[in-house]
Design a protein around this motif. Structure first.
Motif, PDB file in Angstrom:
ATOM      1  N   SER A  91     -25.603  29.606-106.466  1.00 15.57           N
ATOM      2  CA  SER A  91     -26.698  29.405-106.976  1.00 15.57           C
ATOM      3  C   SER A  91     -26.867  27.937-107.466  1.00 15.57           C
TER       4      SER A  91
ATOM      5  N   SER B 130     -42.418  28.049 -97.756  1.00 15.39           N
ATOM      6  CA  SER B 130     -43.126  29.199 -98.438  1.00 15.39           C
ATOM      7  C   SER B 130     -42.307  30.483 -98.344  1.00 15.39           C
ATOM      8  N   HIS B 131     -42.602  30.835 -96.984  1.00 14.49           N
ATOM      9  CA  HIS B 131     -42.417  32.437 -96.395  1.00 14.49           C
ATOM     10  C   HIS B 131     -42.187  31.516 -94.324  1.00 14.49           C
TER      11      HIS B 131
ATOM     12  N   GLU C 192     -37.594  23.406 -98.155  1.00 12.12           N
ATOM     13  CA  GLU C 192     -38.570  24.319 -98.059  1.00 12.12           C
ATOM     14  C   GLU C 192     -39.405  25.025 -97.671  1.00 12.12           C
TER      15      GLU C 192
ATOM     16  N   THR D 166     -25.129  27.088 -95.873  1.00 18.02           N
ATOM     17  CA  THR D 166     -25.597  28.077 -97.012  1.00 18.02           C
ATOM     18  C   THR D 166     -23.881  29.194 -97.827  1.00 18.02           C
TER      19      THR D 166
ATOM     20  N   ARG E  92     -34.689  32.939 -96.492  1.00 10.79           N
ATOM     21  CA  ARG E  92     -34.722  33.205 -97.671  1.00 10.79           C
ATOM     22  C   ARG E  92     -34.360  32.588 -98.811  1.00 10.79           C
ATOM     23  N   VAL E  93     -34.917  30.965 -98.727  1.00 10.26           N
ATOM     24  CA  VAL E  93     -34.542  29.739 -99.157  1.00 10.26           C
ATOM     25  C   VAL E  93     -35.466  30.370-100.430  1.00 10.26           C
ATOM     26  N   GLU E  94     -34.967  29.100-101.233  1.00 14.28           N
ATOM     27  CA  GLU E  94     -35.615  29.865-102.530  1.00 14.28           C
ATOM     28  C   GLU E  94     -36.659  28.333-102.771  1.00 14.28           C
ATOM     29  N   ASP E  95     -37.459  28.295-104.158  1.00 17.98           N
ATOM     30  CA  ASP E  95     -38.760  27.176-104.465  1.00 17.98           C
ATOM     31  C   ASP E  95     -38.104  26.749-104.851  1.00 17.98           C
TER      32      ASP E  95
ATOM     33  N   THR F 252     -35.548  25.571-108.576  1.00 16.89           N
ATOM     34  CA  THR F 252     -33.874  25.601-108.829  1.00 16.89           C
ATOM     35  C   THR F 252     -34.032  24.318-108.871  1.00 16.89           C
TER      36      THR F 252
ATOM     37  N   THR G 278     -30.491  30.129-101.337  1.00 16.64           N
ATOM     38  CA  THR G 278     -30.315  30.866-101.236  1.00 16.64           C
ATOM     39  C   THR G 278     -30.619  31.723-102.052  1.00 16.64           C
ATOM     40  N   ASP G 279     -30.886  33.468-101.810  1.00 11.90           N
ATOM     41  CA  ASP G 279     -30.210  34.376-103.201  1.00 11.90           C
ATOM     42  C   ASP G 279     -29.310  34.749-102.473  1.00 11.90           C
TER      43      ASP G 279
END
Length: 275
Positions: free
Chosen positions: A15, A37-38, A35, A251, A59-62, A66, A10-11
């Protein structure tokens, strides 16, 4: 048996490009990313883990973006999705993304797919939760066609396209390993397609034989996802012939993540040093 790591990048945590080399340095063989998406604000579907939905889901990234970044700073680490929510995705775009990632990583991609659990999330993508299993079956078959045929076509009830050209093709032949994530329905889907299985780890070593009995004698690749760093549990999976166990990494910021990985590596040293 190999030991990997599954996590949410996540952000707010370490990273991907920081995490990947740290895993290689400690002997972990793979990184599997989640994953979503939202997350719909309605939150009507209960979280399978019970209680409130953890913050990382929001908050998970694509995972494909990544993992491409991780591929650029690693050499041997296998890079996978655990899992791609394929039923929420365009199948042709996803086939190209996955093939591109396999090429960028020089054949290090593992394609984990699943039918998902968050019904509101599916609905926002136009997916009917009641038919998501049948959709996933067709999507897996269609992606294999795209990956393996210069002129690919597929005609199903939910996935339907006339002959197409789609490059690049994956580096791995005939295609990257596919794993279906989930429980009894997932293992039956894996058996039907002749692909691998991503079961969630059981909490107790004594429960391992019953879990793997769901394979019903079929010799499929198995990567167990979400395990605790418990040697008795790892030994039970190793004795049962499991290919890989992936430990859940919380995380956290970089320094705390590295400390946690050192802790894991001490516990799993017998497996990491056997690579």
């Amino acid at each position: 048996m190999q030991i990997g790591i599954n996590t949410f990048v996540t952000d707010e945590g370490i990273s991907g490009p920081q995490l990947g080399p740290a895993l290689e340095e400690r002997g972990f063989d793979s990184l599997l990313l989640a994953e979503h998406s939202h997350i719909p604000a309605s939150r009507e579907t209960p979280y399978p883990g019970g209680g409130d939905l953890p913050r990382v889901y929001y908050r998970v990234e694509d995972p494909f973006v990544t993992l491409a970044a991780v591929a650029s700073v690693t050499r041997t680490l296998l890079l996978g999705t655990a899992v791609t929510l394929l039923i929420q995705r365009d199948v042709i775009h996803t086939a190209k993304q996955a093939a591109t990632l396999d090429r960028i990583s020089n054949g290090r991609f593992l394609f984990g797919v699943g039918a998902g659990w968050n019904r509101e999330e599916m609905a926002n993508h136009g997916t009917d939760p009641r038919t998501r299993g049948a959709l996933l079956d067709e999507q897996v078959a269609a992606i294999r066609e795209i990956w393996t045929e210069d002129l690919a076509e597929y005609h199903g009830q939910y996935v339907d396209f006339d002959p197409i050209y789609s490059w690049p093709k994956p580096v791995q032949r005939p295609h990257p390993p596919i794993f279906v994530g989930g429980g009894p329905a997932a293992v039956q889907r894996a058996i039907r397609h002749g692909v691998g299985w991503f079961p969630l780890a059981v909490p107790d070593a004594a429960a391992v034989p019953a879990q793997l009995a769901e394979l019903d004698g079929h010799d499929l690749p198995v990567t167990v996802v979400g395990a605790a760093p418990d040697l008795a549990l790892l030994d039970a999976y190793a004795e049962a012939g499991v290919q890989r166990v992936s430990l859940t990494l919380p995380t956290l910021p970089e320094s705390e993540t590295l400390d946690k990985l050192d802790e894991y590596a001490k516990i799993t040293d017998r497996y990491l040093s056997a690579r």
